[in-house]
Design an enzyme around this catalytic site. Structure first.
Site, PDB file in Angstrom:
ATOM      1  N   LYS A 159     -20.860 -19.229 -10.935  1.00  0.00           N
ATOM      2  CA  LYS A 159     -20.111 -19.072 -12.182  1.00  0.00           C
ATOM      3  C   LYS A 159     -18.648 -18.769 -11.879  1.00  0.00           C
ATOM      4  O   LYS A 159     -17.737 -19.279 -12.543  1.00  0.00           O
ATOM      5  CB  LYS A 159     -20.733 -17.933 -12.989  1.00  0.00           C
ATOM      6  CG  LYS A 159     -20.361 -17.939 -14.467  1.00  0.00           C
ATOM      7  CD  LYS A 159     -21.046 -19.085 -15.178  1.00  0.00           C
ATOM      8  CE  LYS A 159     -20.773 -19.067 -16.663  1.00  0.00           C
ATOM      9  NZ  LYS A 159     -21.949 -18.981 -17.488  1.00  0.00           N
ATOM     10  N   TYR A 201       0.850  -1.182   0.000  1.00  0.00           N
ATOM     11  CA  TYR A 201       0.000   0.000   0.000  1.00  0.00           C
ATOM     12  C   TYR A 201       0.888   1.235   0.000  1.00  0.00           C
ATOM     13  O   TYR A 201       1.822   1.322  -0.787  1.00  0.00           O
ATOM     14  CB  TYR A 201      -0.986  -0.058   1.180  1.00  0.00           C
ATOM     15  CG  TYR A 201      -2.128   0.917   1.025  1.00  0.00           C
ATOM     16  CD1 TYR A 201      -2.915   0.914  -0.118  1.00  0.00           C
ATOM     17  CD2 TYR A 201      -2.407   1.847   2.013  1.00  0.00           C
ATOM     18  CE1 TYR A 201      -3.949   1.817  -0.289  1.00  0.00           C
ATOM     19  CE2 TYR A 201      -3.438   2.753   1.869  1.00  0.00           C
ATOM     20  CZ  TYR A 201      -4.208   2.739   0.716  1.00  0.00           C
ATOM     21  OH  TYR A 201      -5.228   3.643   0.555  1.00  0.00           O
TER      22      TYR A 201
END
Length: 406
Positions: A94, A39
């Site tokens: 999915k 970060y």
């Protein structure tokens, strides 16, 4: 489905953590230095690089292996317009298949959009962070416009699996079934019940493969789609034929192929008896096919039969297609999934079914033998060769047709 099965399904989904997908971290995070790189301030370096060259997002982020599975919830399985939120278990499912079969990461996104324009704009505005877009469970005819406009607007693959996934697997199975029955696609009379997304896309792909449009008889709720009807949308109008046939029974007389993408028990024994010698029946409505295989085989002993179910031979299953199609497209950073890639997938799947079956597949299904023939016209979903064969064919077609970045 039985109450017992439904209860098992609910318990399966509510096991902690709830749902079927989670996110995992791919880089070290054990030290302060790791966090500084992950970060702030470390992220500033790739941010600046991508700002100067957007293609570097493929190098410095997960974009290249990330697909958005997106729906508006208007045509969910056989449940209809249940809404965006209710479709989330399907979209997560999915994602499971993408990851399990092709190691592709997925964010499922459910868009509450009453109008196609709102849906299109929403998808277009978030598409930059993804390597591809898989549209799912969107009702016809809006699904055609949505896919077309997004494909034109974006420079990443946009693929509506309910259209093209079904079309590819159906076409691959049909190519092989016709070969076994000694028939030619260019001469075959084909009846398709169901003129929605899957039906229209399947017929479009068969024409691309060499079927004669005059030999395609599509049937919707009002009967045969013929040239005298004045109630056809632009997508059905393409397949309006000049014929005296009006009913499904009329169309089936002398037909070589029946493709069902509609609902249960629509093809009667009488209709099947009226078909040509050595007929091919793809009864793909799930879970209840247009004709039960037991009835079909009792009626004709010269047919080849396929369904959408896993408990009968010749399952037409979309999982044979979409994970591997996207794998091949992502591997070459394709800008789109075009007709050439769809055709390549058909031939790759059809060809694979003609090869000797690996022992691992026989073990998975508890079989001693399995070979190309009336009861084996498509590879099984657990065939380990799929991940090599289909993506390679897709990647090569993308390169040959000029849509690959790599």
């Amino acid at each position: 489905m039985s109450k017992d099965f439904n209860q098992r399904a609910l318990e399966y989904h509510e096991q902690q953590p709830a749902g079927k997908l989670a996110i995992h971290i791919t880089k070290p995070t054990a030290t302060q230095d790791d966090l500084s790189l992950a970060y702030s301030p470390g992220v500033a370096a790739p941010v600046r690089a991508i700002a100067e060259d957007p293609e570097l997002a493929y190098r410095y982020t997960g974009k290249g292996n990330l697909v958005a599975v997106i729906t508006d919830g208007t045509a969910v399985l056989g449940l209809g317009n249940v809404g965006a939120l209710a479709s989330k278990p399907v979209m997560e499912g999915k994602g499971v298949l993408f990851k399990a079969f092709a190691n592709i990461d997925v964010f499922d996104i459910e868009v509450d959009a009453a109008q196609p324009e709102d849906f299109i704009n929403t998808v277009a505005r978030i598409a930059g962070g993804f390597g591809g877009i898989n549209l799912e469970d969107i009702a016809a005819p809006h699904c055609f416009e949505i896919e077309r406009r997004l494909s034109e607007r974006l420079d990443i693959p946009v693929f509506h699996d309910d259209q093209h996934g079904t079309a590819i697997i159906t076409a691959a199975g049909l190519v092989n079934a016709l070969e076994i029955q000694g028939k030619k696609l260019s001469e075959a009379k084909i009846v398709c019940v169901g003129a929605g997304a899957a039906g229209i896309a399947s017929m479009q792909l068969l024409v691309r493969l060499g079927a004669a449009k005059k030999n395609l008889f599509m049937v919707d709720r009002k009967g045969v789609i013929h040239s005298q009807r004045d109630d056809l949308n632009e997508y059905k109008q393409i397949f309006a034929v000049d014929t005296d046939a009006r009913s499904l029974a009329d169309a089936c007389a002398g037909a070589d192929v029946f493709i069902g993408l509609s609902g249960p028990d629509l093809l009667t024994a009488e209709m099947l008896r009226s078909m040509a010698p050595k007929p091919i029946v793809f009864a793909l409505s799930n879970p209840d096919p247009e004709i039960r295989p037991e009835l079909a085989h009792a009626t004709r002993d010269d047919l080849i039969m396929a369904t959408g179910r896993s408990d009968y031979p010749n399952q037409v299953n979309n999982v044979l297609g979409f994970p591997f199609i996207f794998r091949g497209a992502l591997d070459v950073r394709a800008r789109t999934i075009n007709d050439e890639m769809l055709v390549a997938a058909v031939h790759a799947l059809a060809g694979l079914a003609r090869e000797p079956v690996p022992q691992v597949v026989l073990d998975a299904y508890g079989l001693e033998t399995l070979e190309f023939g009336p009861n084996y016209i498509l590879p099984t979903p657990f065939d380990p060769r799929l991940i090599d064969t289909v993506p390679q064919a897709i990647s090569q077609a993308a390169r040959d047709s000029g849509v690959a970045r790599l």
